[in-house]
Every structure is written in C-alpha cells, then in structure tokens.
Design a protein around this motif. Structure first.
Motif, PDB file in Angstrom:
ATOM      1  N   MET A  15       0.614  -1.356   0.318  1.00 28.58           N
ATOM      2  CA  MET A  15       0.560  -0.422  -0.068  1.00 28.58           C
ATOM      3  C   MET A  15       1.301   1.289   0.099  1.00 28.58           C
ATOM      4  O   MET A  15       2.010   1.664   0.199  1.00 28.58           O
ATOM      5  N   ASN A  16       0.468   2.722  -0.467  1.00 30.24           N
ATOM      6  CA  ASN A  16       1.014   3.309  -0.486  1.00 30.24           C
ATOM      7  C   ASN A  16      -0.040   4.683  -0.143  1.00 30.24           C
ATOM      8  O   ASN A  16       0.848   5.677   0.792  1.00 30.24           O
ATOM      9  N   GLN A  17      -0.967   4.368   0.531  1.00 24.80           N
ATOM     10  CA  GLN A  17      -1.218   5.550   1.740  1.00 24.80           C
ATOM     11  C   GLN A  17      -0.499   5.192   3.265  1.00 24.80           C
ATOM     12  O   GLN A  17      -0.285   4.262   3.509  1.00 24.80           O
ATOM     13  N   ASN A  21      11.244  -3.186   3.916  1.00 26.17           N
ATOM     14  CA  ASN A  21      11.809  -1.951   3.040  1.00 26.17           C
ATOM     15  C   ASN A  21      10.484  -1.073   2.907  1.00 26.17           C
ATOM     16  O   ASN A  21      10.332   0.630   2.336  1.00 26.17           O
ATOM     17  N   GLN A  22       8.667  -1.531   3.565  1.00 24.29           N
ATOM     18  CA  GLN A  22       8.159  -0.476   3.297  1.00 24.29           C
ATOM     19  C   GLN A  22       8.189   0.633   4.418  1.00 24.29           C
ATOM     20  O   GLN A  22       7.427   1.475   4.178  1.00 24.29           O
ATOM     21  N   LEU A  23       8.400   0.795   5.070  1.00 27.32           N
ATOM     22  CA  LEU A  23       8.922   1.769   6.375  1.00 27.32           C
ATOM     23  C   LEU A  23       9.631   3.196   6.055  1.00 27.32           C
ATOM     24  O   LEU A  23      10.139   4.323   6.175  1.00 27.32           O
ATOM     25  N   LYS A  24      10.027   2.485   4.588  1.00 26.28           N
ATOM     26  CA  LYS A  24      11.024   3.788   3.561  1.00 26.28           C
ATOM     27  C   LYS A  24      10.252   5.440   2.983  1.00 26.28           C
ATOM     28  O   LYS A  24      11.072   5.975   3.477  1.00 26.28           O
ATOM     29  N   ASP A  25       9.234   4.953   2.960  1.00 26.68           N
ATOM     30  CA  ASP A  25       8.698   5.597   2.492  1.00 26.68           C
ATOM     31  C   ASP A  25       6.938   5.836   2.583  1.00 26.68           C
ATOM     32  O   ASP A  25       6.657   7.757   2.300  1.00 26.68           O
ATOM     33  N   GLN A  26       6.794   4.870   2.848  1.00 25.26           N
ATOM     34  CA  GLN A  26       4.880   4.909   3.372  1.00 25.26           C
ATOM     35  C   GLN A  26       5.118   5.217   5.065  1.00 25.26           C
ATOM     36  O   GLN A  26       6.076   4.590   6.252  1.00 25.26           O
ATOM     37  N   PRO A  27       3.971   6.193   5.089  1.00 24.05           N
ATOM     38  CA  PRO A  27       4.160   7.241   6.665  1.00 24.05           C
ATOM     39  C   PRO A  27       3.419   5.879   7.831  1.00 24.05           C
ATOM     40  O   PRO A  27       2.464   5.491   7.108  1.00 24.05           O
ATOM     41  N   VAL A  28       3.632   5.493   8.135  1.00 22.26           N
ATOM     42  CA  VAL A  28       3.151   5.149  10.159  1.00 22.26           C
ATOM     43  C   VAL A  28       2.971   5.733  10.920  1.00 22.26           C
ATOM     44  O   VAL A  28       4.398   5.805  11.263  1.00 22.26           O
ATOM     45  N   HIS A  29       2.123   5.244  12.102  1.00 18.42           N
ATOM     46  CA  HIS A  29       2.533   6.142  12.769  1.00 18.42           C
ATOM     47  C   HIS A  29       1.620   5.284  14.293  1.00 18.42           C
ATOM     48  O   HIS A  29      -0.024   4.931  13.984  1.00 18.42           O
TER      49      HIS A  29
END
Length: 355
Positions: free
Chosen positions: A139-141, A166-174
C-alpha cells in the motif's frame, strides 16, 4: 478347505506401526523434544522481561510449524498441571527457526500465568495454524496503528516485517500505544530504533494512570492526525478500546481490528430457551443472557472452540432458526442461515443450530 491366514510382510508391519502416530511421536521426542511426525512444536530457548507482568519467550520451532503473515495469530496449546489448554497469541517471526511469543499475565489466566511465571527454557508448546486478516498488503497510503496493552504484540510483528520488506522507507506509519504506567510499556527501545532509522515512522505512548495521566483514546487523538480519510487504520486491544477506535475512525479509508479480550455489555436477559442441535439430535434448555458455548458446556456438550473471544471462528456454526444477541456489541440477529459464533452470542429465542 482350510483358510490360511496371510502372513504380514515386514512392510505391512511397519505401515501398521506408523499409523499409531502417538506412539511414534513418543519415541521421536525421546531422541529430540522437537521431533514429531505431524505436530507443530516449539521449545522455549530464552525468556526475557518485556514490561511489568509481561514476558517475551523466544521459541525454537520444528519443521511442521507454519509461519503466518505478520499480524496474524496462532493457537497455542500448553499442558498446565496435566490439563491441555488452548489460547491464542500473536507471534513475531525472528528467523527461519525462531518466533517471539509475548504474553501478559492475566488474573486467573491459567495459560498466561504458566507462560509468564512458570515456563522455563526447554519447555514445549504446540501450535495450530495461523489465522487473522490484520495483515499488511502492499500500500502507499498512510498507516495508523492503535494498540492498548498487549495489543502491541501484533503491531511489533507488522512493523518488523515492514522494516524487513523496506516498506517503512517511504510509507508514513504512526503508532499510538496506550498503557497504564511507564513500566507497562513493551518494546520501547525497538520503536525508538525504528523511528531513528526510518523517518516515515513515528510513535506515541500514552500513560493513563501516571500522576500526570494521559487521556484514553478519544476524538482529540484523531485530530492530531492528518489525512485520516486516506489512511488505513489497524486497532488491537480490549474490545471496549477497539469499539471506540472503530467509531472514531469510521471515516478512514480502511479499518481493521482485533480484540483480544471481551468487555461484555450489561445483560439483564432472564428465562430459558430451547436449542436444537441438529447433528447430535438433542434438544436442550439453556439460559438467555449466557454465551451459548458456556451454556452447552454446562450440560456436558463439548463444541469445538478456540479463543473464546470471537476471533478464531473455530466455534462458528450455522444457525438455521432463531434470534441471538452478540454479547460484545449488543447486535441482534434474527435472520436464518447465518454463521453463528457461539462463544460471544447468547440465545434470545428458541434456536436450531448445526452442532
């Protein structure tokens, strides 16, 4: 004419012996505790304190163990004082042979107490097949993770897997994580390292019973976030927490949740109804307001079940007729031909169920 008995060939003898899997497993485990012909077994190899009243067990698994996707749960079978119990836990994959099982002691919990206080290196547990749909897809959102108490364990699994992929590289996660006190917070150092390495990841921990207490999940927490309408939200914790999260984030693009304990609604139902079990051809009288599973167990009927919290679906059966009430959210169901989770539903009228 004499009928001659055909002597068994050596191959037939071996085949017949192998069919006794319990005997085979007994002798295999004499050589190596993790050896089994058919069981997914794990051996505790390390025990660490994760937080106050919470431990993390590093478990070596055998070749029959099926790794689930990050965020899924496994049935865990443990023998406590000679009695075999089944409970459900979220596991974190460490490597090709090890998983991390983190458990918090629950008051009166036989398995949680055994795992947290009595289990030692060398002890064995058995695992069932993984289940659950709170998993990460490409996902990108933005992603919002909401956790309360030991609901943090599947979140750790998700984050660890996302970092590996490597999904935490660009995808915003809070991540937003609620505990009672600072001593109750688990994996804080892991989250600090993830945040320092991956700028797109951030986290907050809320302490609801410190001298200066943070507030429980409410609308103000939603207001802190941006682009909720474009976000995927995952929530895990007690059912009351999950229910509030679902209401507050109803406008999110996607919402998934799992509750690890039931907060039952007040129930003043009285009286009895009849339940017809079609497979066993029995008619029983059970009380309204009590879970159908418990009511049947009290009459020495032993339906298949697992988590007893409405997660694993092992107890689900077809309801042919009758009205039921969900004991967690109060929802009533009068439609025939529905799948019924008997662990979290009570009978409101006479029932016909496929058991």
């Amino acid at each position: 004419m004499h009928v001659l008995a055909k002597a068994k060939s050596p191959l037939s003898f071996i085949t017949d012996s192998v069919l006794d899997l319990n005997a085979i497993n007994f002798w295999l485990q004499k050589v190596n505790p993790l050896w089994s012909s058919n069981k997914a077994l794990g051996k505790v190899v390390q025990k660490d304190t994760a937080a106050e009243g919470m431990v993390s067990l590093t478990i070596q698994v055998n070749r029959h163990f099926k790794f689930g996707q990050a965020g899924q749960h496994h049935p865990v079978f443990a023998v406590v004082d000679g009695i075999r119990y089944e409970r459900t836990y979220s596991l974190t994959k460490l490597d090709a042979q090890h998983v991390l099982l983190t458990v918090k002691t629950l008051q009166g919990g036989k398995v949680s107490t055994w795992l947290a206080e009595r289990a030692q290196a060398g002890d064995l547990v058995e695992f069932g097949a993984p289940f659950g749909d709170m998993v990460i897809h490409a996902m990108n959102q933005p992603l919002v993770l909401l956790a309360a108490g030991s609901g943090i364990t599947p979140m750790l699994s998700l984050l660890k897997d996302m970092a590996k992929q490597n999904q935490l590289k660009d995808q915003p996660v809070h991540l937003m994580y609620w505990v009672k006190k600072q001593s109750d917070a688990a994996f804080v150092e892991r989250f600090e390292k993830l945040a320092s390495k991956h700028p797109a990841f951030s986290y907050q921990i809320f302490y609801t019973q410190e001298d200066v207490a943070d507030s429980r999940l409410n609308a103000s927490h939603v207001e802190q976030l941006t682009d909720v309408e474009k976000s995927t939200v995952y929530a895990c914790g007690p059912s009351g927490f999950v229910s509030i999260a679902e209401q507050l984030f109803s406008h999110a693009q996607s919402f998934k949740s799992e509750a690890f304990s039931m907060s039952l609604m007040a129930n003043d139902d009285i009286g009895f109804v009849n339940v017809t079990l079609t497979q066993s051809n029995k008619v029983l009288s059970i009380p309204k307001g009590q879970s159908i599973l418990v009511a049947l167990e009290q009459q020495n009927i032993k339906p298949k079940h697992g988590c007893r919290m409405g997660i694993c679906n092992k107890c689900a059966c077809n309801k042919a007729e009758g009205s039921t009430k969900n004991m967690v959210n109060g929802a009533q169901n009068t439609e025939p031909g529905n799948l019924l989770k008997i662990c979290v539903n009570s009978a409101q009228s006479d029932l016909v169920i496929d058991l």
